[in-house]
Design a protein around this motif. Structure first.
Motif, mmCIF file in Angstrom:
data_model
loop_
_atom_site.group_PDB
_atom_site.id
_atom_site.type_symbol
_atom_site.label_atom_id
_atom_site.label_comp_id
_atom_site.label_asym_id
_atom_site.label_seq_id
_atom_site.Cartn_x
_atom_site.Cartn_y
_atom_site.Cartn_z
ATOM 1 N N PHE A 176 0.868 -1.184 0.000
ATOM 2 C CA PHE A 176 0.000 0.000 0.000
ATOM 3 C C PHE A 176 0.902 1.230 0.000
ATOM 4 N N ALA A 177 1.590 1.391 -1.129
ATOM 5 C CA ALA A 177 2.644 2.398 -1.226
ATOM 6 C C ALA A 177 2.079 3.790 -1.427
ATOM 7 N N GLY A 178 2.826 4.791 -0.970
ATOM 8 C CA GLY A 178 2.439 6.180 -1.143
ATOM 9 C C GLY A 178 2.978 7.021 -0.011
ATOM 10 N N GLU A 179 2.240 8.081 0.325
ATOM 11 C CA GLU A 179 2.693 8.981 1.364
ATOM 12 C C GLU A 179 1.522 9.462 2.214
ATOM 13 N N THR A 180 1.850 9.903 3.414
ATOM 14 C CA THR A 180 0.878 10.502 4.315
ATOM 15 C C THR A 180 1.327 11.922 4.611
ATOM 16 N N LEU A 181 0.418 12.878 4.452
ATOM 17 C CA LEU A 181 0.746 14.274 4.730
ATOM 18 C C LEU A 181 0.575 14.511 6.228
ATOM 19 N N GLU A 182 1.650 14.323 6.983
ATOM 20 C CA GLU A 182 1.596 14.367 8.436
ATOM 21 C C GLU A 182 1.475 15.779 8.989
ATOM 22 N N THR A 183 1.780 16.783 8.192
ATOM 23 C CA THR A 183 1.840 18.148 8.721
ATOM 24 C C THR A 183 0.480 18.821 8.823
ATOM 25 N N GLU A 184 -0.552 18.220 8.258
ATOM 26 C CA GLU A 184 -1.865 18.856 8.298
ATOM 27 C C GLU A 184 -2.965 17.844 8.566
#
Length: 476
Positions: A176-184
């Motif tokens: 389940f590749a990708g990214e998480t926008l942790e800053t918002e």
């Protein structure tokens, strides 16, 4: 043997309707006690409206929905600008035509979309088993044993439509590749609003800074508004009505607006991820269980519904004798679509409601499976319409609308020129067609339209059609 569907959101219920109208037994399980109560996925794209028309629910949705409103930006009490969706995306608005009956995005809260889909499922003889959680599964060559909080179920296939936190996806162990926008983080909810006039997506700011906004979306009926606010993670307030009113006053610089009657509220972080496999044996994933992304493009529910629409007819065909390999084409066709949607939604998220300098299409009418395993076009000089494309609407010689001809569970063979002297079986309906703007074919051309409204074959040989039908249905 039955099919088990985990999840009773738009994806799961659409899939259940697709199977039920083909006579395939299925059980829809959801751990929640009732249907979702919020407005979350509120935009229904032109292409998804075509899907819902085929399912027999669009008239109900059009009656309860409304056209997508303009975006109105405020600086305090002053209106800074008003833009349509098309202006914001930098594209020309679509126009109604014989080939395109639903050019505008429809605004309808997700809770009502779910209700209408569930009404349709019940009309088809189906039900949702609420309060029933899928806890695991075991599969073998002959089927799947689905473990639930109510006991085991033996099924032919298990479909995970259980959302972005899918338990089935995790149990399958797929990537389940990708990214998480942790800053918002984004807060979204439904409430009544005092002091607000006009049908818009109202974007309130104190001084015109769109990055510090509190949005209030007008919804059909006018009783509730959807509110949306994005903020840095470290500044996320409590999920209470008082906290939302404080945030609204802080961001708008106004004290004449008041939220009350909170119906639903949620906090989420933006994930941009997709699986590396849609299918592991007899277990398949669809919708948010397979791909998650920013809601900025309004593509989430639409892409998910169309996953179900693609999978439904193929799974039913396999259960009725079509080659098992047909299920592999679900991943082949839908994975590139999900990847493209992730790119579009991420781009729009980063634009943050600033006008796009490059056109961005979100209607999904241009989704195509050209070059895929189920697209056969043997013309020497292909035209504008290719195998794999969405089959346009239009009119037959007698004035019958093509979408009315396509509606149902069958294949449709459009015969341009002379009608072929051949019998393709009960699963194919043959119609003599005249030239139309959407179908640039020459001579005695044959255009085979799949049950999901995509062109499967463009050719001039009956044998080509027969060979294709053997591959996708097991009959010629």
């Amino acid at each position: 043997m039955t099919v088990v569907i985990a999840g009773a959101g738009p994806t799961g219920i659409t899939l259940a309707c697709e199977l039920a109208r083909r006579g395939i037994a299925c059980r829809v399980l959801d751990q929640a006690p009732r249907l979702f109560e919020g407005s979350r996925g509120k935009g229904i794209s032109p292409r998804t409206q075509e899907v819902f028309s085929d399912l027999g629910v669009l008239d109900r949705m059009l009656a309860d929905g409304m056209p997508f409103p303009k975006f109105r930006l405020y600086a305090g009490h002053d209106v800074v600008s008003e833009q349509t969706v098309s202006e914001l995306l930098g594209v020309q608005p679509l126009r109604r035509s014989p080939e395109l009956p639903y050019p505008e995005t429809l605004l309808l809260p997700q809770w009502r979309t779910d209700e209408i889909l569930y009404e349709r499922l019940r009309e088809l003889g189906g039900q949702v088993e609420f309060g029933t959680e899928v806890t695991g599964f075991d599969q073998d060559e002959d089927g799947v044993t689905v473990h639930t909080s109510a006991g085991p179920i033996r099924a032919s296939h298990l479909i995970g439509c259980d959302g972005g936190r899918s338990r089935l996806r995790k149990a399958l162990g797929v990537g389940f590749a990708g990214e998480t926008l942790e800053t918002e983080r984004t807060i979204i909810g439904d409430a009544r609003v005092d002091g607000l006039e006009g049908v818009f997506c109202h974007m309130f700011t104190k001084a015109g800074d769109i990055g510090e906004r509190f949005s209030l979306w007008s919804m059909p009926g006018g009783e509730y508004y959807q509110f949306v606010a994005t903020m840095p993670t470290e500044r996320t307030p409590e999920l209470t009505l008082d906290a939302m009113n404080r945030l609204l006053r802080e961001r708008s610089g106004r004290d004449d607006l008041h939220l009350h009657g909170l119906r639903w509220i949620s906090l989420y972080r933006v994930n941009v991820r997709m699986v590396d496999r849609y299918r592991v044996g007899r277990v398949l994933l669809a919708g948010d269980a397979a791909h998650v992304h920013s809601g900025a493009s309004g593509q989430g529910m639409n892409t998910s519904v169309q996953d179900a629409y693609n999978l439904g007819w193929k799974l039913a065909a396999v259960l009725c004798g079509a080659p098992e390999e047909l299920l592999d084409t679900y991943e082949t066709e839908r994975m590139p679509v999900a990847a493209n949607v992730l790119g579009v939604s991420t781009r729009l998220h980063r634009l943050n409601f600033q006008r796009s300098t490059e056109p961005v299409a979100v209607h999904q009418l241009d989704v195509s499976y050209r070059g895929g395993p189920l697209a056969v076009d043997d013309r020497r000089t292909p035209g504008r319409l290719r195998a794999g494309d969405r089959a346009p609407d239009g009119l037959l010689d007698d004035g019958t609308r093509l979408f009315d001809v396509f509606r149902g569970t069958h294949f449709t063979l459009l015969a341009f020129g002379r009608r072929p002297d051949a019998d393709f079986g009960s699963g194919v309906r043959v119609h003599r067609a005249a030239k139309s703007e959407g179908y640039d074919v020459d001579g005695d051309a044959l255009v085979l339209v799949r049950p999901d409204g995509y062109v499967g074959v463009i050719c001039d040989r009956v044998e080509t059609v027969r060979e294709y039908l053997e591959r996708v249905s097991g009959t010629a």
